[in-house]
Design a protein around this motif. Structure first.
Motif, PDB file in Angstrom:
ATOM      1  N   ASP A 116       0.815  -1.211   0.000  1.00  0.00           N
ATOM      2  CA  ASP A 116       0.000   0.000   0.000  1.00  0.00           C
ATOM      3  C   ASP A 116       0.850   1.262   0.000  1.00  0.00           C
ATOM      4  OD1 ASP A 116      -2.296  -1.440  -0.088  1.00  0.00           O
ATOM      5  OD2 ASP A 116      -2.683  -1.360   2.065  1.00  0.00           O
ATOM      6  N   LEU A 117       2.046   1.197   0.565  1.00  0.00           N
ATOM      7  CA  LEU A 117       2.902   2.376   0.587  1.00  0.00           C
ATOM      8  C   LEU A 117       3.344   2.753  -0.821  1.00  0.00           C
ATOM      9  CD1 LEU A 117       5.141   1.877   3.747  1.00  0.00           C
ATOM     10  CD2 LEU A 117       2.945   3.026   3.519  1.00  0.00           C
ATOM     11  N   ARG A 118       3.479   1.779  -1.697  1.00  0.00           N
ATOM     12  CA  ARG A 118       3.845   2.083  -3.078  1.00  0.00           C
ATOM     13  C   ARG A 118       2.716   2.810  -3.800  1.00  0.00           C
ATOM     14  NH1 ARG A 118       5.669  -3.305  -3.512  1.00  0.00           N
ATOM     15  NH2 ARG A 118       7.895  -3.528  -3.177  1.00  0.00           N
ATOM     16  N   ARG A 119       1.491   2.609  -3.327  1.00  0.00           N
ATOM     17  CA  ARG A 119       0.345   3.231  -3.988  1.00  0.00           C
ATOM     18  C   ARG A 119      -0.002   4.598  -3.407  1.00  0.00           C
ATOM     19  NH1 ARG A 119      -1.568  -2.286  -4.060  1.00  0.00           N
ATOM     20  NH2 ARG A 119      -2.774  -1.983  -2.165  1.00  0.00           N
ATOM     21  N   LEU A 120       0.692   5.011  -2.359  1.00  0.00           N
ATOM     22  CA  LEU A 120       0.437   6.332  -1.790  1.00  0.00           C
ATOM     23  C   LEU A 120       0.763   7.404  -2.818  1.00  0.00           C
ATOM     24  CD1 LEU A 120       1.810   6.227   1.866  1.00  0.00           C
ATOM     25  CD2 LEU A 120      -0.564   6.454   1.150  1.00  0.00           C
ATOM     26  N   GLU A 121      -0.159   8.337  -2.989  1.00  0.00           N
ATOM     27  CA  GLU A 121       0.036   9.398  -3.965  1.00  0.00           C
ATOM     28  C   GLU A 121      -0.268  10.760  -3.359  1.00  0.00           C
ATOM     29  OE1 GLU A 121      -2.482   8.331  -7.261  1.00  0.00           O
ATOM     30  OE2 GLU A 121      -0.829   7.337  -8.287  1.00  0.00           O
ATOM     31  N   MET A 122       0.237  11.780  -4.020  1.00  0.00           N
ATOM     32  CA  MET A 122       0.034  13.156  -3.585  1.00  0.00           C
ATOM     33  C   MET A 122      -0.156  14.007  -4.832  1.00  0.00           C
ATOM     34  SD  MET A 122       2.685  15.301  -1.235  1.00  0.00           S
ATOM     35  CE  MET A 122       2.408  16.989  -0.750  1.00  0.00           C
ATOM     36  N   LYS A 140      -0.674  17.122 -11.152  1.00  0.00           N
ATOM     37  CA  LYS A 140      -0.825  15.689 -11.364  1.00  0.00           C
ATOM     38  C   LYS A 140      -0.685  14.932 -10.051  1.00  0.00           C
ATOM     39  CE  LYS A 140       1.055  15.488 -16.096  1.00  0.00           C
ATOM     40  NZ  LYS A 140       2.111  14.885 -16.955  1.00  0.00           N
ATOM     41  N   TRP A 141      -1.252  13.717 -10.037  1.00  0.00           N
ATOM     42  CA  TRP A 141      -1.021  12.799  -8.928  1.00  0.00           C
ATOM     43  C   TRP A 141       0.326  12.134  -9.139  1.00  0.00           C
ATOM     44  CZ3 TRP A 141      -4.017  12.303  -4.658  1.00  0.00           C
ATOM     45  CH2 TRP A 141      -5.294  12.857  -4.703  1.00  0.00           C
ATOM     46  N   GLN A 142       1.136  12.125  -8.099  1.00  0.00           N
ATOM     47  CA  GLN A 142       2.455  11.526  -8.171  1.00  0.00           C
ATOM     48  C   GLN A 142       2.639  10.551  -7.007  1.00  0.00           C
ATOM     49  OE1 GLN A 142       4.867  11.780 -10.393  1.00  0.00           O
ATOM     50  NE2 GLN A 142       3.965  13.370 -11.688  1.00  0.00           N
ATOM     51  N   PRO A 143       3.323   9.425  -7.245  1.00  0.00           N
ATOM     52  CA  PRO A 143       3.617   8.519  -6.127  1.00  0.00           C
ATOM     53  C   PRO A 143       4.546   9.193  -5.132  1.00  0.00           C
ATOM     54  CG  PRO A 143       4.849   7.878  -8.079  1.00  0.00           C
ATOM     55  CD  PRO A 143       3.892   8.947  -8.516  1.00  0.00           C
ATOM     56  N   VAL A 176       7.344  15.419  -5.196  1.00  0.00           N
ATOM     57  CA  VAL A 176       6.425  15.658  -4.074  1.00  0.00           C
ATOM     58  C   VAL A 176       7.158  16.026  -2.791  1.00  0.00           C
ATOM     59  CG1 VAL A 176       4.837  13.956  -5.062  1.00  0.00           C
ATOM     60  CG2 VAL A 176       6.340  13.277  -3.201  1.00  0.00           C
ATOM     61  N   ALA A 177       8.469  15.831  -2.759  1.00  0.00           N
ATOM     62  CA  ALA A 177       9.221  15.928  -1.504  1.00  0.00           C
ATOM     63  C   ALA A 177       9.090  17.283  -0.824  1.00  0.00           C
ATOM     64  CB  ALA A 177      10.694  15.607  -1.763  1.00  0.00           C
ATOM     65  N   ASP A 178       9.145  18.375  -1.597  1.00  0.00           N
ATOM     66  CA  ASP A 178       9.089  19.707  -0.986  1.00  0.00           C
ATOM     67  C   ASP A 178       7.781  19.926  -0.227  1.00  0.00           C
ATOM     68  OD1 ASP A 178      11.508  20.075  -2.157  1.00  0.00           O
ATOM     69  OD2 ASP A 178      10.905  21.715  -3.480  1.00  0.00           O
ATOM     70  N   GLN A 180      -6.833  21.832   4.924  1.00  0.00           N
ATOM     71  CA  GLN A 180      -6.656  21.823   3.485  1.00  0.00           C
ATOM     72  C   GLN A 180      -5.464  20.940   3.166  1.00  0.00           C
ATOM     73  OE1 GLN A 180      -8.486  23.369   1.123  1.00  0.00           O
ATOM     74  NE2 GLN A 180      -9.901  24.267   2.580  1.00  0.00           N
ATOM     75  N   THR A 181      -5.670  19.941   2.340  1.00  0.00           N
ATOM     76  CA  THR A 181      -4.556  19.075   1.980  1.00  0.00           C
ATOM     77  C   THR A 181      -4.775  18.476   0.611  1.00  0.00           C
ATOM     78  OG1 THR A 181      -3.380  17.051   2.508  1.00  0.00           O
ATOM     79  CG2 THR A 181      -5.644  17.147   3.213  1.00  0.00           C
ATOM     80  N   ASN A 182      -3.701  18.354  -0.128  1.00  0.00           N
ATOM     81  CA  ASN A 182      -3.746  17.664  -1.404  1.00  0.00           C
ATOM     82  C   ASN A 182      -3.174  16.270  -1.273  1.00  0.00           C
ATOM     83  OD1 ASN A 182      -4.919  19.653  -2.946  1.00  0.00           O
ATOM     84  ND2 ASN A 182      -2.983  20.678  -3.348  1.00  0.00           N
ATOM     85  N   ILE A 183      -2.964  15.829  -0.043  1.00  0.00           N
ATOM     86  CA  ILE A 183      -2.354  14.528   0.176  1.00  0.00           C
ATOM     87  C   ILE A 183      -3.437  13.488   0.380  1.00  0.00           C
ATOM     88  CG2 ILE A 183      -0.827  13.190   1.657  1.00  0.00           C
ATOM     89  CD1 ILE A 183       0.557  15.753   2.368  1.00  0.00           C
ATOM     90  N   GLY A 184      -3.317  12.373  -0.313  1.00  0.00           N
ATOM     91  CA  GLY A 184      -4.247  11.273  -0.116  1.00  0.00           C
ATOM     92  C   GLY A 184      -5.429  11.354  -1.051  1.00  0.00           C
ATOM     93  N   GLU A 185      -6.100  10.252  -1.189  1.00  0.00           N
ATOM     94  CA  GLU A 185      -7.200  10.168  -2.126  1.00  0.00           C
ATOM     95  C   GLU A 185      -8.406  10.949  -1.635  1.00  0.00           C
ATOM     96  OE1 GLU A 185      -7.631   5.977  -2.361  1.00  0.00           O
ATOM     97  OE2 GLU A 185      -6.299   5.828  -4.072  1.00  0.00           O
ATOM     98  N   GLY A 186      -8.994  11.747  -2.534  1.00  0.00           N
ATOM     99  CA  GLY A 186     -10.225  12.450  -2.214  1.00  0.00           C
ATOM    100  C   GLY A 186     -10.036  13.835  -1.656  1.00  0.00           C
TER     101      GLY A 186
END
Length: 353
Positions: A112-118, A137-140, A174-176, A340-346
């Motif tokens: 599941d950690l490989r599927r984590l996206e931001m 875009k969504w990035q792993p 995504v690191a920054d 407010q977050t762009n992290i995670g699905e939804g």
């Protein structure tokens, strides 16, 4: 007593950017423990960030590293033994790489950690015009998760031996934002996920510890977003709620985490615990609440840590968002706006709403 004092002292505690905590919602406790251990390996960069007072920089995001340190900082190694995996069990948790003669094996314990996206915005060259344009875009989050191996020869035979650690390479796109300190950080036990018994306990701990106040009020949708129970279907851009009925969300998410954190507080494993109440329109006793109000309390451990910090008189710079080190709730900048977050699905769908 020695064990209790060791936990109260700083060596058992680490600092994690609040932005980073947003990715743990909904993951298993084992996976959360892995992510916390990744954060633990970044403590040197966080310390230097604070020592250099880079939080005063008006730019956002504020990553924990300098641009010169970035490439080095994004590769993190976690020992398998720190995850409780002994060398005799490596084969049970690892799967050979798909390519022949490849010197790594892919871990099966962390799918599941490989599927984590931001979802992030960055500059990209337009293939038609050749100009740099901003794209979203969504990035792993992790570019790769692998366990390197060493090869050696003996009596004419080739042997591959696992090094005993997992290597995480964080996606530089995504690191920054993932390691952004502009929202502050959470100081917590390194073994937080390990001593938790319910998978939403760490998320409640991070969220409530971050508020800068013993009281916190939030909308149900925002709470569900942070807890990771809203799943975005990227094909039709619809959101699936794992707990559409509030009664189930309360029963399966809030109540277990509340009781688990109180247990941890009583056992000297958490510096805070909480209670909550539901705020509904006048006259209504069921259905979705308009707001959920949380009251956050210091445990005996929390009080002892506060006393220790007062005794040491370790104060932060006055211009900092964290006014004084003695305050357990002082490490994270606060806002009256909803999460407010762009992290995670939804998350982006809720932000649009």
């Amino acid at each position: 007593m020695e064990k209790e004092n060791a936990i109260i002292e700083n060596e058992e505690w680490i600092k994690t950017p609040f932005a980073y905590t947003k990715i743990v919602g909904g993951l298993s406790l084992f996976q959360q423990n892995v992510l916390i251990l990744v954060s633990d390996k970044l403590q040197g960069y966080i310390k230097q960030f604070l020592d250099d007072k880079r939080f005063k920089n008006p730019d956002k995001p504020k990553p924990i590293y300098t641009m010169e340190q970035k490439n080095e900082a994004l590769t993190v190694r976690v020992a398998l033994k720190d995850l409780g995996i002994t060398d005799t069990h490596y084969s049970a948790v690892l799967q050979p790489a798909l390519k022949k003669n490849e010197n790594v094996v892919k871990t099966m314990v962390l799918p599941d950690l490989r599927r984590l996206e931001m979802r992030v915005s960055y500059l990209e060259k337009d293939e038609h015009t050749g100009k740099q344009v901003t794209v979203s875009k969504w990035q792993p989050i992790f570019k790769s998760i692998a366990t390197p191996m060493d090869s050696y020869s003996k009596n004419g035979f080739q042997f591959d031996v696992r090094n005993g650690w997992i290597e995480f390479v964080i996606n530089d796109l995504v690191a920054d934002y993932l390691l952004d300190m502009s929202e502050g950080y959470i100081e917590h036990l390194k073994m937080l996920a390990k001593v938790s018994k319910k998978k939403y306990t760490p998320s409640f701990y991070f969220l409530l510890k971050s508020q800068g106040s013993p009281h916190y009020s939030t909308k149900l949708e925002d709470l569900k977003t942070y807890m990771g129970v809203l799943k975005l279907n990227k094909e039709d851009m619809t959101i699936k709620d794992s707990y559409p009925k509030y009664s189930r969300f309360r029963q399966c998410v809030i109540e277990p985490a509340m009781m688990d954190m109180k247990r941890m507080a009583d056992e000297g494993l958490s510096d805070i615990w909480f209670t909550y109440k539901e705020i509904r329109p006048r006259g209504l006793k069921t259905g979705n609440p308009e707001l959920i109000d949380f009251d956050i309390f210091h445990s005996d451990m929390g009080n002892k840590r506060t006393e220790l910090k007062n005794k040491n008189k370790a104060k932060f710079d006055k211009g900092r968002k964290e006014p004084i080190m003695q305050d357990l709730f002082a490490n994270v900048s606060t806002t009256e706006d909803k999460i407010q977050t762009n992290i995670g699905e939804g998350a982006d769908k809720w932000n649009e709403l």
